[in-house]
Each structure stands twice: as structure tokens, then as C-alpha cells.
Design an enzyme around this catalytic site. Sequence first.
Site, short mmCIF file in Angstrom:
data_model
loop_
_atom_site.label_atom_id
_atom_site.label_comp_id
_atom_site.label_asym_id
_atom_site.label_seq_id
_atom_site.Cartn_x
_atom_site.Cartn_y
_atom_site.Cartn_z
N ARG A 1 4.34 -15.73 50.05
CA ARG A 1 4.67 -14.44 49.43
C ARG A 1 3.49 -14.06 48.55
O ARG A 1 3.15 -14.79 47.61
CB ARG A 1 5.97 -14.54 48.61
N HIS B 1 8.08 -7.03 54.86
CA HIS B 1 9.04 -8.09 54.53
C HIS B 1 9.82 -8.43 55.80
O HIS B 1 11.01 -8.13 55.93
CB HIS B 1 9.96 -7.61 53.41
N GLN C 1 13.27 -10.35 55.86
CA GLN C 1 14.37 -9.50 55.39
C GLN C 1 14.88 -8.61 56.53
O GLN C 1 16.09 -8.51 56.76
CB GLN C 1 13.87 -8.63 54.22
N ASP D 1 16.64 0.04 48.39
CA ASP D 1 15.86 -1.03 47.75
C ASP D 1 15.36 -0.46 46.42
O ASP D 1 15.48 0.75 46.14
CB ASP D 1 14.69 -1.43 48.67
N CYS E 1 18.51 -5.28 49.97
CA CYS E 1 17.86 -6.59 50.13
C CYS E 1 18.05 -7.45 48.89
O CYS E 1 17.93 -8.67 48.97
CB CYS E 1 16.39 -6.40 50.44
N ARG F 1 20.07 -14.62 55.03
CA ARG F 1 18.66 -15.01 54.92
C ARG F 1 18.50 -16.49 55.28
O ARG F 1 17.58 -16.88 55.98
CB ARG F 1 18.13 -14.78 53.48
N1 CP Z 1 15.39 -10.02 49.10
C1 CP Z 1 14.49 -10.90 48.63
O1 CP Z 1 13.45 -11.18 49.26
O2 CP Z 1 14.83 -11.46 47.45
P1 CP Z 1 13.88 -12.37 46.52
O3 CP Z 1 12.77 -11.46 46.04
O4 CP Z 1 14.74 -12.87 45.43
O5 CP Z 1 13.30 -13.47 47.36
N1 NVA Z 2 10.46 -3.94 47.63
C1 NVA Z 2 10.79 -5.07 46.81
C2 NVA Z 2 11.53 -6.08 47.61
C3 NVA Z 2 11.97 -7.31 46.85
C4 NVA Z 2 12.70 -8.29 47.74
C5 NVA Z 2 9.53 -5.66 46.21
O1 NVA Z 2 8.53 -5.77 46.92
O2 NVA Z 2 9.54 -6.00 45.02
#
Ligand code: CP
Ligand code: NVA
Length: 313
Positions: free
Chosen positions: A110, A137, A140, A231, A271, A299
Site C-alpha cells: 500500500r 484499489h 476492494q 467513499d 469501502c 475482504r
Molecule cells: N477499505 C480499506 O481498504 O480499508 P483500510 O484502509 O482500513 O485498509
Molecule cells: N479513497 C480512500 C480509500 C480508503 C480505503 C483513500 O485512498 O484514502
Amino acid sequence: MYERMPMKCKDLISIADLLPSDIEEIFTVTRELKEWHAKGYDEKCLNGKILGMIFEKSSMRTRVSFEVAMVQLGGHAIYLTQGDINLGKREAVKDGARVLSRYVDGIVIRTFGQETIQELARYATVPVINALSDYLHPCQALTDMYTIKEKFGTYTNVKIAYIGDGNNVARSLAQICAKLGIHFYVASPKGYELSSEFLAKAKQMAEGYDVIHLSHDPKEVAKNAQVLYTDTWVSMGQEAEKAVRQQAFRDFQINNDIVKLAKNDVKVMHCLPAHRGEEITDDVLDGPNSIVYDQAENRLHVEKALLKLLLRK
Ligand code: CP
Ligand code: NVA
């Protein structure tokens, strides 16, 4: 019906790299693993395998679900923060990729730039999984579509409406819809839409069909929707834009007025993490249409399938 066939790609960097048959294969394995888990059985197909997990941004669902997935499948996960390895700064991404590949059987990452993940995957000899970048993502989106299929029995002809930012989550959802030929309705404020360049690529993924429909009116896309999705207005890394974004998105909230425009049994998805009172109201998130916690649980099951399919090769 898709025939079962092994996924050809080494990594999961983007939904764009998957064939529709890969997506179906992931869903089939997910269903099997989820059913077995419910019966108290977890196949130890990753016995002795080790997953390196590089997290340069916060995470709850992704971090915990990948770690739990590895343990349930008989493997082990190592959580590596920016403070631990400082990838790209302490050493070049390609050196990190080459060395980690000598220790671990797969890498989850990430980070901010999608190009960092692409570079890591290019030089890693083990599978690399995108656990979120500023751009995409994919884990997701796979989970979201699996959850839609689980709830409706199909994803064909399900009207999915996304209200909010044309961000990483929206892009991966748009890509999976394009791959599977599903119409995807997106309402974003002016200046926050999916880009025309992105839409052109999505059209290619949909074999030339226009399946992504953009609007600036949340009410228009919500009409008769079977899925309402949102989101955060402020993604990780955009904190400096918070005040401007909160202003720009103030009319793009999923609330009871929006839910009333959709089908009676509309499923509300997010999400997570949710910002209650911003992109979604408390009563909708906690209400009867919300499936966000089933979505979050999935997930784990989807990532178990991904790990089984990618790490066993
Ligand atoms: N939806 C999601 O990816 O959550 P986190 O940022 O907590 O991993
Ligand atoms: N769009 C959000 C998703 C978090 C799971 C971010 O990137 O922070």
C-alpha cells in the site's frame, strides 16, 4: 459460464490486467474458501509461505484481513512500515524488490504512486499485490463485485450507482464493471470526475462499449439504483485539500433522500473507513439497506482466494 482456468498474471496490480475468467475464478475460489471457513475448515494451502506486507499509509481492513488470511491458510505475514524499510529512499525500489523476493513468497504493498507498485512488480520474482495506491484499489473492487454477486445472485444487469470522488476506489470499480460489461453510474462534483483518458481505457476494457456513465447529479444516478456506493471525500494524502473538498462534495452525500430514490431493497456499500455525517449519514450506514460490514468481511475471503491463486504458483 466461464470455464475454470488458472490466472495467468503473476501479480495483482490493476483489475485491467485480469481477464473476466480470472475474476470468475477468484470468485469461485472465494466462495469455496468462505464456505469451508464457515464449516470450521481452512485449507492450509499456503503452509510455510511468507507474505511481506509494505504499508506506507494507514490501514485497518487491508492489513488485518491479509494477515488473518495468511494465518488461516497456514502461512505467515510480516508487516513492514515506511519506518522499517523506507522503500525508494533508503534503497532503490528495484533493490527492495529483488532482496525481498529472496526472503518472502509474495508482497502486498500500500503506497502513494501506482508507478512504485509497477516498479516493485517488475523487479520482484514473487507475486506483488496492490493493497491501494492513489490511483487504484483492486482488492476492494474484487470484494465489492463478489459481495454484489453474493447478495443478488448475479452482477448482470444490477444497477450500480457511485456518488462521490472519482478516486482510487471509483477507478477500480469502474474497471471491474468494464471488464464484466456492467453499467456503472457515477455522480461527482465538477473537477472530481473520472478523467476522459481513464474513460477511454475503460471503454477498451469493455470491448468498445460505453458502460461508465458520468453525471454531476447524485439524484439522477440514484434513481432505481440497486447498489448505492460511496467513499470518503478526502483520501489519504489529500488532507491539505480537506476544506475545499468538503465544500465541493457537500451535495454528494448518501442520505435517506438519496436512498428513497433508489430501489426499495437497494444495498448501500462503502469501502470504509466512513466519515459519518459527510459522505454518508449515520442512519443510512446503520440502517437496513447497509451491507458495509458483510462487504468488509468479504475482504478476508477474497484475499484468501487471491493469495491461494497467486502464491501457490
Ligand atoms: N477499505 C480499506 O481498504 O480499508 P483500510 O484502509 O482500513 O485498509
Ligand atoms: N479513497 C480512500 C480509500 C480508503 C480505503 C483513500 O485512498 O484514502
